[in-house]
Design an enzyme around this catalytic site. Structure first.
Site: not given
Ligand code: GDP
Ligand code: IMO
Ligand code: MG
Length: 425
Positions: A12-16, A39-40, A224, A239, A302, A332
């Site tokens: 969830d670093e913001g890869k999407g 979830g990107h 991930q 994972t 969620g 940031l």
């Molecule tokens: P991913 O799994 O690495 O693609 O990241 P997620 O989409 O799961 O979670 C990142 C969340 O941060 C999403 O809700 C993005 O819309 C949001 N996001 C991404 N970059 C930024 C940023 O620079 N600032 C803020 N406030 N939100 C960001």
């Molecule tokens: P993105 O691509 C954050 C975590 C789960 C759990 C562990 C194992 O959006 O960054 P799993 O269902 O893969 O067997 O769960 O890994 N996890 C993630 N956490 N972002 C993800 O994907 C994740 N995919 C799995 O929360 O701790």
């Molecule tokens: Mg994600």
């Protein structure tokens, strides 16, 4: 130029968002690992797309999308995603290629994931219950696996499912005292998946090399984060795939030598969903402030994300094993309003310096973080367009991360929108 985008923390670093930006200048975007646990999020002109299986490049109408062999594909999620994009005027026809070798997640994998987690009780991993672990386990075990190619031979799949469900139902009823999965229902679903997905199934390794040989630019999208890598992450709280960039070769057949640039994505702090150790965690008001301001709730489940300071010790490790060239630092803007901000620069155990981030959780549980404290910034930065627009304290924070990790921070996220990114090259 071929680029690879991977997470350097716990996902969830913001890869999407980073993939969406880079997709503009790429011909093909490849998802090479993980499944619908990902979830990107991509935000275009205020419109939000949350993608689980389709590469984040899919929201751009001309980008070719590949789901390669390393992905575990849940056809139900994939079809919902294809349909939901179609409703928004974005079609995947003619530009989606799914590997015949990709393994398939079916209902019984999700059942197995749930039953296992329930049985573990307080020791559960905290998975997304998307059937990821059970599907990868079947892949490694081989005897009970279903691959995308099986949708091209539906009679053969019927026979295979007989054998698989006999085994799975014994497991569900005898071991977990749960309801069996209906063979008929699964087969009917598979028939409809086959009708709708067959046109996308092909040899993606061949396709990717054709594209590379003709000079096309490929973007590899990690799922991930490296700390969730099955081999190099915080096992067992990980994972079931190689979520670091080490997974790219096995995940799509393209050797990492053919990738010019590895971009590691981080948040300006750290988050984690699910269980497991987290040395720089802030289980306090500051953690809650970050959760609220950053909307830190899982894109897939969620669930509230656990929040903590930026852990440079962890990122130094994941960037080393991931051959990372540069860092994209998102969120940031979320740190605005804090009086001071901290970076974990290293670990000690009983006062003794730890050389490298220990992925062994028994060792990790013993570490104490050493912090560098910096001045915070009060000004909101979501409208900043250049690095110079940022307050001095925000710039100093980014520069401190560069100094401590010895890597350049080339992208800085100041908001979720496609345009809320500062480019520093
Ligand atoms: P991913 O799994 O690495 O693609 O990241 P997620 O989409 O799961 O979670 C990142 C969340 O941060 C999403 O809700 C993005 O819309 C949001 N996001 C991404 N970059 C930024 C940023 O620079 N600032 C803020 N406030 N939100 C960001
Ligand atoms: P993105 O691509 C954050 C975590 C789960 C759990 C562990 C194992 O959006 O960054 P799993 O269902 O893969 O067997 O769960 O890994 N996890 C993630 N956490 N972002 C993800 O994907 C994740 N995919 C799995 O929360 O701790
Ligand atoms: Mg994600």
């Amino acid at each position: 130029m071929n680029n690879c985008v991977v997470g350097l923390q716990w996902g969830d670093e913001g890869k999407g968002k980073v993939v969406d930006i880079l997709a503009e200048k790429s011909d093909v975007v490849v998802r090479y690992g993980g499944g619908a646990n990902a979830g990107h999020t991509v935000v275009v002109d205020g419109e939000k797309f949350a993608l689980h299986l389709l590469p984040s490049g899919s929201v751009r109408k001309d980008t070719v999308c590949v789901i390669s062999n390393g992905v575990v594909v849940d056809p139900e999620v994939l079809l919902t995603e294809i349909d939901s994009l179609a409703k928004r005027g974005i079609t995947l026809d003619g530009r989606l290629f799914i590997s015949e070798n990709a393994h398939v997640v079916l209902d019984y994998h999700k059942t197995e994931d749930r039953l296992r987690e329930e049985a573990l009780g307080k020791n559960k991993i905290g998975t997304t219950i998307r059937g990821i672990g059970p599907c990868y386990a079947d892949k490694i075990g081989r005897s009970y696996a279903v691959r995308m190619a099986d949708f091209l031979n539906i009679e053969g799949l019927k026979e295979k499912l007989e054998k698989i469900l006999e085994y799975k139902n014994k497991l569900f009823t005898a071991l977990y005292k749960a309801e069996p999965t209906s063979k008929g229902e699964i087969f009917e679903k598979c028939k409809s998946y086959s009708q709708r997905l067959s046109k996308y199934i092909c040899n993606t390794t061949e396709y990717l090399f054709e594209q590379i040989d003709s000079g096309k630019e490929i973007l590899f999208e990690g799922a991930q984060g490296a700390l969730l890598d099955i081999d190099h992450g915080t096992f067992p709280f990980v994972t079931s795939s190689n979520a670091s960039s080490l997974g790219v070769g096995p995940g799509c057949g393209v050797p990492s030598k053919m990738i010019d640039r590895f971009i590691g994505v981080v948040k300006a702090y750290t988050t984690r969903v699910g269980a497991g150790p987290f040395p720089s965690e802030l289980d306090n008001d500051i953690g809650q402030y970050i959760r609220d301001k950053g909307h830190e709730y899982g894109t897939t489940t969620g669930r509230p994300r656990r929040c903590g300071w930026f852990d440079a010790m962890a990122v130094k490790y994941t960037s080393k094993i991931g051959n990372i060239d540069e860092i994209a630092m998102m969120h940031l803007d979320t740190l605005a309003g804090l009086d001071e901000v901290k970076i974990c620069t290293g670990y000690t155990i009983n006062g003794k310096e730890v050389k490298m981030f220990p992925s062994n959780i028994d060792t990790l549980a013993k570490v104490e973080c050493k912090f560098e404290t910096l001045k915070g910034f009060n000004q909101e930065i979501t409208d900043a367009k250049s690095f110079e627009d940022l307050p001095a304290e925000a710039r100093e924070y980014v520069q401190a991360v560069e100094r401590i990790t010895s890597l350049p921070v080339t992208f800085v996220g100041v908001g979720p929108g496609r345009n809320q990114t500062i480019f520093r090259k």
